[in-house]
Design a protein around this motif. Structure first.
Motif, PDB file in Angstrom:
ATOM      1  N   THR A 123       0.845  -1.198   0.000  1.00 53.73           N
ATOM      2  CA  THR A 123       0.000   0.000   0.000  1.00 53.73           C
ATOM      3  C   THR A 123       0.880   1.247   0.000  1.00 53.73           C
ATOM      4  O   THR A 123       1.903   1.281   0.680  1.00 53.73           O
ATOM      5  CB  THR A 123      -0.897   0.047   1.258  1.00 53.73           C
ATOM      6  N   LEU A 124       0.446   2.249  -0.735  1.00 57.62           N
ATOM      7  CA  LEU A 124       1.030   3.585  -0.666  1.00 57.62           C
ATOM      8  C   LEU A 124       0.062   4.444   0.119  1.00 57.62           C
ATOM      9  O   LEU A 124      -1.130   4.492  -0.194  1.00 57.62           O
ATOM     10  CB  LEU A 124       1.219   4.167  -2.077  1.00 57.62           C
ATOM     11  N   VAL A 125       0.571   5.135   1.143  1.00 60.91           N
ATOM     12  CA  VAL A 125      -0.264   6.000   1.976  1.00 60.91           C
ATOM     13  C   VAL A 125       0.191   7.440   1.774  1.00 60.91           C
ATOM     14  O   VAL A 125       1.386   7.741   1.881  1.00 60.91           O
ATOM     15  CB  VAL A 125      -0.159   5.610   3.474  1.00 60.91           C
ATOM     16  N   VAL A 126      -0.768   8.326   1.472  1.00 60.33           N
ATOM     17  CA  VAL A 126      -0.474   9.747   1.295  1.00 60.33           C
ATOM     18  C   VAL A 126      -1.561  10.567   1.983  1.00 60.33           C
ATOM     19  O   VAL A 126      -2.676  10.093   2.185  1.00 60.33           O
ATOM     20  CB  VAL A 126      -0.393  10.149  -0.201  1.00 60.33           C
ATOM     21  N   GLY A 127      -1.222  11.791   2.314  1.00 62.87           N
ATOM     22  CA  GLY A 127      -2.220  12.715   2.822  1.00 62.87           C
ATOM     23  C   GLY A 127      -2.976  13.333   1.662  1.00 62.87           C
ATOM     24  O   GLY A 127      -2.588  13.195   0.497  1.00 62.87           O
ATOM     25  N   THR A 128      -4.072  14.020   1.974  1.00 62.72           N
ATOM     26  CA  THR A 128      -4.867  14.616   0.903  1.00 62.72           C
ATOM     27  C   THR A 128      -4.130  15.742   0.202  1.00 62.72           C
ATOM     28  O   THR A 128      -4.188  15.866  -1.011  1.00 62.72           O
ATOM     29  CB  THR A 128      -6.204  15.166   1.443  1.00 62.72           C
ATOM     30  N   ARG A 129      -3.443  16.557   0.974  1.00 63.71           N
ATOM     31  CA  ARG A 129      -2.705  17.693   0.404  1.00 63.71           C
ATOM     32  C   ARG A 129      -1.435  17.896   1.199  1.00 63.71           C
ATOM     33  O   ARG A 129      -1.419  17.733   2.414  1.00 63.71           O
ATOM     34  CB  ARG A 129      -3.517  18.988   0.489  1.00 63.71           C
ATOM     35  N   GLY A 130      -0.381  18.309   0.538  1.00 61.94           N
ATOM     36  CA  GLY A 130       0.880  18.582   1.221  1.00 61.94           C
ATOM     37  C   GLY A 130       1.054  20.055   1.492  1.00 61.94           C
ATOM     38  O   GLY A 130       0.105  20.767   1.816  1.00 61.94           O
ATOM     39  N   ASN A 131       2.260  20.517   1.308  1.00 61.84           N
ATOM     40  CA  ASN A 131       2.603  21.905   1.614  1.00 61.84           C
ATOM     41  C   ASN A 131       2.338  22.864   0.462  1.00 61.84           C
ATOM     42  O   ASN A 131       2.789  23.995   0.481  1.00 61.84           O
ATOM     43  CB  ASN A 131       4.080  22.005   2.036  1.00 61.84           C
ATOM     44  N   GLY A 132       1.603  22.438  -0.560  1.00 61.58           N
ATOM     45  CA  GLY A 132       1.280  23.317  -1.690  1.00 61.58           C
ATOM     46  C   GLY A 132       0.389  24.471  -1.263  1.00 61.58           C
ATOM     47  O   GLY A 132      -0.173  24.486  -0.172  1.00 61.58           O
ATOM     48  N   GLY A 133       0.239  25.446  -2.135  1.00 60.44           N
ATOM     49  CA  GLY A 133      -0.445  26.671  -1.770  1.00 60.44           C
ATOM     50  C   GLY A 133      -1.947  26.722  -1.997  1.00 60.44           C
ATOM     51  O   GLY A 133      -2.565  27.739  -1.737  1.00 60.44           O
TER      52      GLY A 133
END
Length: 170
Positions: A123-133
């Motif tokens: 599985t790859l786990v990521v958050g919905t949004r990172g440090n983008g603006g």
């Protein structure tokens, strides 16, 4: 606990594992916590990956040597940030993560490196949004690319309900 964990400058080795992308954002910390739970539930190693893209457009000829020291400082800073992220999540958990954990900081394009590292993972786990603006987006560019292009299952971790309600206030 993580102060002694080494940070590898290469992607995680192949094999079944949980992979989590971590850029230090709140969303990445929530994803890291969930990735720890997934790794424990499936009794798999956990690889925490941060990607540093020092020059999104590339360097003109001869410039790469001039910026090498800055790239090294950026990588060292990301390594420290990755250790702090793991420490932060560990201290907030009811029971500390006790599974196998490795930290990786890799230079390159975030999406490309993350997708290559995800190949063959459980599985790859990521958050919905990172440090983008763009805080109003539901999914950021990295999580969107992961959902559409990863060759393994992708778990996108949303913000906790309290955070979502607070962000929605005018």
């Amino acid at each position: 606990m993580t102060a002694t964990l080494p940070v590898h400058a290469a992607p995680p080795p192949p094999g079944a594992a949980i992979l989590v992308g971590c850029d230090g954002s709140d969303a990445a910390l929530w994803a890291l916590d969930r990735a720890m739970a997934e790794a424990e539930a499936h009794r798999l190693p956990l690889h925490v990956l941060a990607v540093v893209n020092p020059s999104p457009t590339g360097y003109p000829p001869g410039m790469a040597d001039l910026v090498q020291e800055s790239v090294e400082r950026l990588t060292a800073s990301m390594s420290d940030g990755l250790r702090r992220a793991v420490d932060t999540v560990q201290s907030a958990r009811a029971r500390p993560y006790a599974g196998r954990l490795t930290l990786h900081v890799v230079l390159g394009n975030v999406v490309d490196v993350l997708l290559r590292a995800a190949d063959g993972r459980h599985t790859l786990v990521v958050g919905t949004r990172g440090n983008g603006g763009f805080s109003r987006l539901l999914l950021g560019s990295v999580s969107t690319a992961a959902v559409h292009h990863a060759t393994c299952p992708v778990l996108v971790v949303p913000a906790p309900a309290a955070e979502t309600a607070e962000a929605a206030r005018p």
